[in-house]
Motif scaffolding. Structure first.
Motif, mmCIF file in Angstrom:
data_model
loop_
_atom_site.group_PDB
_atom_site.id
_atom_site.type_symbol
_atom_site.label_atom_id
_atom_site.label_comp_id
_atom_site.label_asym_id
_atom_site.label_seq_id
_atom_site.Cartn_x
_atom_site.Cartn_y
_atom_site.Cartn_z
ATOM 1 N N SER A 2 0.824 -1.207 0.000
ATOM 2 C CA SER A 2 0.000 0.000 0.000
ATOM 3 C C SER A 2 0.856 1.253 0.000
ATOM 4 O O SER A 2 0.522 2.259 -0.631
ATOM 5 C CB SER A 2 -0.932 0.009 1.222
ATOM 6 O OG SER A 2 -1.801 -1.096 1.208
ATOM 7 N N ALA A 6 0.510 4.071 -2.945
ATOM 8 C CA ALA A 6 0.223 5.473 -2.626
ATOM 9 C C ALA A 6 1.375 6.376 -3.044
ATOM 10 O O ALA A 6 1.169 7.499 -3.520
ATOM 11 C CB ALA A 6 -0.059 5.613 -1.129
ATOM 12 N N ASN A 371 -6.799 14.534 -4.562
ATOM 13 C CA ASN A 371 -6.210 13.209 -4.774
ATOM 14 C C ASN A 371 -4.906 13.056 -4.005
ATOM 15 O O ASN A 371 -4.598 11.977 -3.479
ATOM 16 C CB ASN A 371 -5.961 12.981 -6.271
ATOM 17 C CG ASN A 371 -7.249 12.910 -7.059
ATOM 18 O OD1 ASN A 371 -8.315 12.652 -6.492
ATOM 19 N ND2 ASN A 371 -7.173 13.147 -8.360
ATOM 20 N N ALA A 374 -5.730 12.501 -0.408
ATOM 21 C CA ALA A 374 -6.281 11.153 -0.196
ATOM 22 C C ALA A 374 -5.166 10.120 -0.141
ATOM 23 O O ALA A 374 -5.190 9.192 0.692
ATOM 24 C CB ALA A 374 -7.271 10.821 -1.315
ATOM 25 N N ASN A 375 -4.162 10.270 -1.017
ATOM 26 C CA ASN A 375 -3.072 9.296 -1.038
ATOM 27 C C ASN A 375 -2.145 9.465 0.149
ATOM 28 O O ASN A 375 -1.566 8.483 0.647
ATOM 29 C CB ASN A 375 -2.293 9.408 -2.349
ATOM 30 C CG ASN A 375 -3.005 8.704 -3.490
ATOM 31 O OD1 ASN A 375 -2.914 7.486 -3.626
ATOM 32 N ND2 ASN A 375 -3.733 9.481 -4.302
ATOM 33 N N THR A 376 -1.975 10.696 0.628
ATOM 34 C CA THR A 376 -1.189 10.875 1.859
ATOM 35 C C THR A 376 -1.924 10.249 3.045
ATOM 36 O O THR A 376 -1.296 9.756 3.997
ATOM 37 C CB THR A 376 -0.911 12.363 2.154
ATOM 38 O OG1 THR A 376 -2.159 13.071 2.241
ATOM 39 C CG2 THR A 376 -0.056 12.981 1.055
ATOM 40 N N LYS A 377 -3.246 10.264 2.986
ATOM 41 C CA LYS A 377 -4.044 9.627 4.046
ATOM 42 C C LYS A 377 -3.833 8.118 4.031
ATOM 43 O O LYS A 377 -3.761 7.472 5.088
ATOM 44 C CB LYS A 377 -5.521 9.962 3.846
ATOM 45 C CG LYS A 377 -6.425 9.466 4.977
ATOM 46 C CD LYS A 377 -6.082 10.159 6.286
ATOM 47 C CE LYS A 377 -7.049 9.770 7.381
ATOM 48 N NZ LYS A 377 -6.688 10.388 8.687
ATOM 49 N N VAL A 378 -3.701 7.560 2.807
ATOM 50 C CA VAL A 378 -3.430 6.121 2.700
ATOM 51 C C VAL A 378 -2.104 5.797 3.376
ATOM 52 O O VAL A 378 -1.980 4.826 4.153
ATOM 53 C CB VAL A 378 -3.398 5.681 1.221
ATOM 54 C CG1 VAL A 378 -2.857 4.258 1.099
ATOM 55 C CG2 VAL A 378 -4.780 5.760 0.613
ATOM 56 N N ILE A 379 -1.085 6.618 3.108
ATOM 57 C CA ILE A 379 0.229 6.388 3.714
ATOM 58 C C ILE A 379 0.148 6.547 5.230
ATOM 59 O O ILE A 379 0.714 5.751 6.000
ATOM 60 C CB ILE A 379 1.268 7.366 3.116
ATOM 61 C CG1 ILE A 379 1.490 7.040 1.633
ATOM 62 C CG2 ILE A 379 2.580 7.299 3.878
ATOM 63 C CD1 ILE A 379 2.406 8.004 0.927
ATOM 64 N N THR A 381 -2.465 6.153 7.150
ATOM 65 C CA THR A 381 -3.230 5.036 7.721
ATOM 66 C C THR A 381 -2.370 3.778 7.772
ATOM 67 O O THR A 381 -2.367 3.039 8.767
ATOM 68 C CB THR A 381 -4.503 4.788 6.889
ATOM 69 O OG1 THR A 381 -5.306 5.968 6.904
ATOM 70 C CG2 THR A 381 -5.291 3.612 7.448
ATOM 71 N N GLN A 382 -1.651 3.526 6.648
ATOM 72 C CA GLN A 382 -0.781 2.353 6.616
ATOM 73 C C GLN A 382 0.297 2.441 7.687
ATOM 74 O O GLN A 382 0.664 1.439 8.326
ATOM 75 C CB GLN A 382 -0.126 2.232 5.234
ATOM 76 C CG GLN A 382 0.757 1.006 5.045
ATOM 77 C CD GLN A 382 -0.047 -0.293 5.073
ATOM 78 O OE1 GLN A 382 -1.260 -0.313 4.825
ATOM 79 N NE2 GLN A 382 0.619 -1.403 5.416
#
Length: 393
Positions: A2, A6, A371, A374-379, A381-382
């Motif tokens: 992930s 991201a 966008n 959102a992708n920084t949020k993925v990082i 969260t991971q």
């Protein structure tokens, strides 16, 4: 995985932001064409592997609006085509920016100092010369001695035959007079006065005087329909001997002269000679013709600007100076003159503006920002998951 997915998205969005920033920054750049980042999903076999900025699309087929500048050497292309300009290393560049000038060597250059390419011309020859630099003569053009005078008038059919023999000092001995200006080989002006004397029905004699010296006589014959009978008329050459210059022989051309009732009037009275002159302006025509205008009123064509198109405009490579270069994808340049084939005509005193739509760019900017977040949020969260996992272990 992930993290990597991201991260690839952030890298792709950064590329998109670069394009958006470049577009917005060049909103006011003449001839600029906006570009768009195209994303493509990545897979490792059947496993998702993120996204990448796969390509960039240039909106080369979308014209910008025209801006009126009032400057003769500001030129826009109304339609397809690119100006061809050669840089100091000999590399050919293609541009829509028509901000031209004449350098100290008389060469037509663009705003980057690159040499504008075009076809040379030869006076009296309709065929164009070889493709190359366009040079504008910046010095004086020499004087040209007169050889003919075009003269068109209506010599009134109401004239009566004068009672007295012709005498230039006696106005009752002629019906009308007109002064024509001719030039010698040094460019000096000389006056030739024509005295028109009706001698019989449909017959007029023309006595020529140069500075009170008789220099010839012609006889003009007219038909009963009032038209000049060129076959029956005899026109003598006017021979002058200017001091310090070549002997001058001038013939008057009366084609189109009539004899109708009413007023006597002159519509054309012009010689083909002129004095020397210096260049005062350069004009560009819709057909790409480059014309030098001189202080003596003469205009001389010095060349024709060339335009280029390509089998695939999208394959052009963008380079510095709001320009492009040909590539294997674009194909070789197809070269011609403005207004021929698919090439557009030129608009003098105009410049093509950037085709960037600021509102659209701002909308794209907001989308890219969303966008990215959102992708920084993925990082993020991971990262939290990994931290939780490490605490458990």
């Amino acid at each position: 995985m992930s993290f990597q997915i991201a991260l690839s998205a952030l890298q792709a969005i950064n590329n998109q932001l670069d394009n958006i920033s470049q577009n917005i920054a060049n909103t006011g750049t003449t001839g600029y064409k906006s570009s768009r980042t195209n994303f493509a999903a990545m897979y490792a076999g059947s496993s998702p592997n993120g996204v990448r900025a796969a390509s960039t699309t240039q909106t080369l087929d979308v014209a910008g609006g025209l801006l009126s500048t009032g400057r003769n050497l500001d030129v826009a292309i109304a339609g397809n085509g690119y100006f061809m300009v050669k840089d100091s290393t000999g590399v050919m560049n293609y541009t829509r920016v028509g901000v031209f000038d004449v350098d100290k060597q008389g060469v037509l250059v663009d705003h980057m100092g690159r040499q504008v390419q075009g076809y040379g011309v030869t006076a009296g020859n309709a065929a164009l010369g070889n493709l190359g630099n366009l040079t504008v003569p910046t010095g004086q053009i020499p004087a040209q001695a007169s050889t003919s005078v075009d003269f068109v008038a209506n010599l009134s059919a109401d004239w009566s035959v004068p009672a007295n023999a012709f005498n230039p000092t006696d106005s009752s001995s002629y019906n009308s007079s007109t002064v024509s200006v001719v030039y010698d080989s040094l460019g000096r002006q000389h006056t030739v006065t024509q005295y028109f004397v009706k001698t019989a029905n449909n017959t007029v004699e023309v006595h020529y005087q140069n500075e009170n010296t008789a220099v010839g006589t012609s006889t003009l014959k007219f038909t009963t329909a009032g038209q000049l009978d060129t076959a029956a008329s005899t026109v003598a050459a006017v021979n002058l001997t200017p001091a310090g210059a070549n002997a001058l022989s001038v013939t008057f051309d009366y084609a189109g002269t009539t004899q109708f009732a009413g007023d006597t009037s002159t519509t054309t009275n012009a010689s083909d000679g002129y004095a020397s002159g210096t260049m005062v302006n350069v004009l560009v025509g819709a057909d790409g013709s480059v014309n030098a205008q001189y202080s003596n009123g003469m205009v001389q064509s010095v060349g024709v600007i060339a335009l280029a198109t390509f089998p695939s405009d999208s394959g052009l490579t963008a380079v510095d100076g709001t320009s492009w270069q040909a590539s294997a994808k674009s194909g070789a340049a197809l070269i011609g003159t403005p207004g021929t084939g698919q090439l557009g005509e030129l608009e003098s005193q105009q410049l093509e503006q950037s085709n960037v739509e600021v509102a659209s760019e701002l909308v794209d900017l907001m989308g890219a920002q969303r966008n990215y977040q959102a992708n920084t949020k993925v990082i993020s969260t991971q990262n939290e998951i990994m931290q939780s996992l490490m605490q458990v272990m």
